[in-house]
Design an enzyme around this catalytic site. Structure first.
Site, short mmCIF file in Angstrom:
data_model
loop_
_atom_site.label_atom_id
_atom_site.label_comp_id
_atom_site.label_asym_id
_atom_site.label_seq_id
_atom_site.Cartn_x
_atom_site.Cartn_y
_atom_site.Cartn_z
N LYS A 1 48.29 42.57 38.05
CA LYS A 1 48.51 43.63 37.09
C LYS A 1 50.11 44.24 36.81
O LYS A 1 50.72 43.47 36.76
CB LYS A 1 47.32 44.88 37.54
CG LYS A 1 46.10 44.21 37.82
CD LYS A 1 45.56 43.40 36.56
CE LYS A 1 44.20 42.75 36.71
NZ LYS A 1 43.65 42.30 37.94
N TYR B 1 36.36 48.24 40.42
CA TYR B 1 36.48 47.10 39.98
C TYR B 1 35.23 45.94 40.24
O TYR B 1 34.69 46.22 41.39
CB TYR B 1 37.88 45.95 40.17
CG TYR B 1 37.68 44.73 39.64
CD1 TYR B 1 37.38 44.48 38.36
CD2 TYR B 1 37.79 43.51 40.42
CE1 TYR B 1 37.36 43.00 37.82
CE2 TYR B 1 37.99 42.26 40.21
CZ TYR B 1 37.55 42.27 38.76
OH TYR B 1 37.52 40.89 38.10
N ASP C 1 42.85 50.90 46.69
CA ASP C 1 43.11 49.86 45.65
C ASP C 1 44.08 50.82 45.02
O ASP C 1 43.53 51.59 44.19
CB ASP C 1 41.60 49.50 45.18
CG ASP C 1 42.30 48.35 44.27
OD1 ASP C 1 43.41 48.63 43.53
OD2 ASP C 1 41.38 47.33 43.83
N ARG D 1 52.03 27.13 54.62
CA ARG D 1 50.85 28.10 54.55
C ARG D 1 51.22 29.10 55.29
O ARG D 1 50.97 30.45 55.08
CB ARG D 1 49.66 27.49 54.92
CG ARG D 1 48.52 28.45 55.14
CD ARG D 1 47.22 27.96 55.11
NE ARG D 1 46.98 26.78 55.79
CZ ARG D 1 46.79 26.41 56.91
NH1 ARG D 1 46.84 27.30 57.95
NH2 ARG D 1 46.82 25.12 57.40
O1 P1T Z 1 41.93 39.48 39.49
P1 P1T Z 1 42.37 39.69 40.94
O2 P1T Z 1 44.03 39.68 41.06
O3 P1T Z 1 41.58 38.96 42.00
O4 P1T Z 1 42.12 41.38 41.15
C1 P1T Z 1 41.04 41.91 41.46
C2 P1T Z 1 41.10 43.68 41.17
C3 P1T Z 1 41.25 44.39 42.13
N1 P1T Z 1 41.16 45.80 41.89
C4 P1T Z 1 41.29 46.27 40.76
C5 P1T Z 1 41.47 47.67 40.65
C6 P1T Z 1 41.13 45.31 39.62
O5 P1T Z 1 41.19 45.78 38.55
C7 P1T Z 1 41.21 43.91 39.96
C8 P1T Z 1 41.17 43.06 38.83
N2 P1T Z 1 40.89 43.46 37.44
C9 P1T Z 1 40.49 42.84 36.20
C10 P1T Z 1 40.69 41.54 35.98
C11 P1T Z 1 40.09 43.75 35.03
O6 P1T Z 1 40.21 43.45 34.13
O7 P1T Z 1 39.67 44.92 35.59
#
Ligand code: P1T
Length: 378
Positions: A195, A98, A170, A46
């Protein structure tokens, strides 16, 4: 070094034991110690993992930062950032982010005594006007999910510096290839590496990059103390993916531009949101602070039945959450990614029931355009 050279080499040296060119997956939970207090700097999985460290160094280089700190998801990374503030502190947030970020802040972190102001950060003065004595952090998303609204990062970081606030961006929608907030004097960059950074829709991950020693020290401590770390295999998959980030992004941008123009020119949609269109209210800012307009488009079809027909009939676009993968995805923000935002608030932001979001993949653009055309007109 240029972006692609860093993407392929930063943080990755051939394995000293075998010469393996690709960083191995160090799939181990613990490490042999020679004697009490004597080890190779690796104690427990970890806390230390070389595959993860390689990924962190790689993304830090791409974001022009000193430190990368990887997490098991984008939301785990956002949650870790909340350790930079404490009960009673005030945070200013872009009013459209988001939906999961909204849920984390409003429905969970608020109960820990944090206070959030949701403001339109596309007007930088709004940030300044919302500052209180208790304000500690400004959390920006640009372009926003799903409305593609921009915040002027140079102006925002100026305000934050003046008032001694931590600025967080972000950068998920842009990827480090198209935008580097640290170069615009912001303090912290966050990605959902699920992403574009990973880009193959097979990993959930998050990463924070900063050059601020104090922020790094705190977040590194939290990474270990709370423990939302990514697996070595997931780190390895993301490392493999960043090697092609530049070429993937070029194609995402090219395809999205063509699809946005098609949607706009054909009048199939009532309103198209894409920073690359001259009709986008912040097109000039987009040209200034981004190196391309990205692969995300939103469009309002003005009629929920028409939107549903499109979602039902597409054959190449897949109806699903997430974005940034090589394959094109289509989604309905109001009932999917932003379902936890109250309806009145959604409507105020423009997230209507007829708004559709496109994550434009890297397939042949002619096929993508025909897919949309056939779904609506077939
Ligand atoms: O899903 P995760 O890896 O926990 O990320 C969250 C997140 C954070 N910031 C942005 C701009 C995001 O678009 C997301 C996750 N978004 C999606 C799952 C979506 O479909 O928009």
């Amino acid at each position: 070094m240029g972006f692609s050279t860093d993407a392929i080499h930063a943080g990755q040296k051939p394995d000293p034991v075998t010469g393996a060119v690709i960083t191995p997956i160090y799939q181990t939970s613990t490490y042999a110690q020679e004697e009490l207090g004597k080890h190779k700097g690796y104690e427990y999985g970890r806390t230390h993992n070389l595959t993860r460290q390689s990924l962190e160094a790689n993304i830090a280089a791409l974001e022009k930062g000193k430190y990368g700190i990887a997490f098991a998801s984008g939301l785990a990374a956002t949650q870790a950032l909340m350790s930079l503030v404490k009960s009673g502190d005030h945070i200013i947030v872009s009013k459209n982010v988001y939906g999961g970020t909204y849920r984390l802040f409003e429905l969970i972190m608020k109960d820990y005594g944090l206070d959030f102001s949701w403001i339109d950060t596309s007007v930088p003065e709004n940030i300044e006007n919302s500052i209180r004595n208790s304000t500690k952090l400004v959390y920006l998303e640009t372009p926003t999910n799903p409305m593609l609204t921009l915040t002027d990062l140079a102006a925002a970081s100026d305000i934050c510096k003046k008032h001694n606030l931590i600025s967080v961006v972000d950068n998920t929608f842009m990827s480090p290839y198209l935008q580097n907030p640290l170069l615009l004097d912001c303090d912290v960059v966050l990605h959902s590496s699920t992403k574009y950074i990973n880009g193959h829709s097979d990993v959930i991950g998050g990463i924070i990059v900063t050059s601020n020693d104090k922020v790094h020290e705190r977040i590194r401590y939290i990474q270990n103390a709370i423990g939302a770390v990514p697996s070595p295999f997931d780190c390895w998959l993301i490392l493999r993916s960043t090697k092609t980030l530049a070429v993937r992004m070029e194609r995402h941008v090219q395809n999205a531009m063509e699809l946005a123009k098609f949607l706009d020119d054909s009048n199939l949609a009532e309103k198209v949101y894409y920073p690359g269109l001259t009709s986008h209210p912040q097109h000039e800012l987009a040209k200034k602070q981004m190196r391309g307009f990205g692969g995300m488009i939103s469009a309002d079809f003005g009629d929920t039945e028409k939107a549903k027909k499109l979602l039902r009939n597409v054959k190449i676009f897949t109806l699903g959450e997430s974005l940034g993968g090589v394959e094109s995805l289509i989604s309905h923000p109001a009932s999917m990614t932003h379902a936890s935002v109250p309806k009145v608030e959604r409507e105020r932001l423009g997230i209507t029931d007829s708004l559709i979001r496109f994550s434009v993949g890297i397939e042949d653009i002619e096929d993508l355009i025909s897919d949309i055309n056939n779904a609506l007109n077939g």
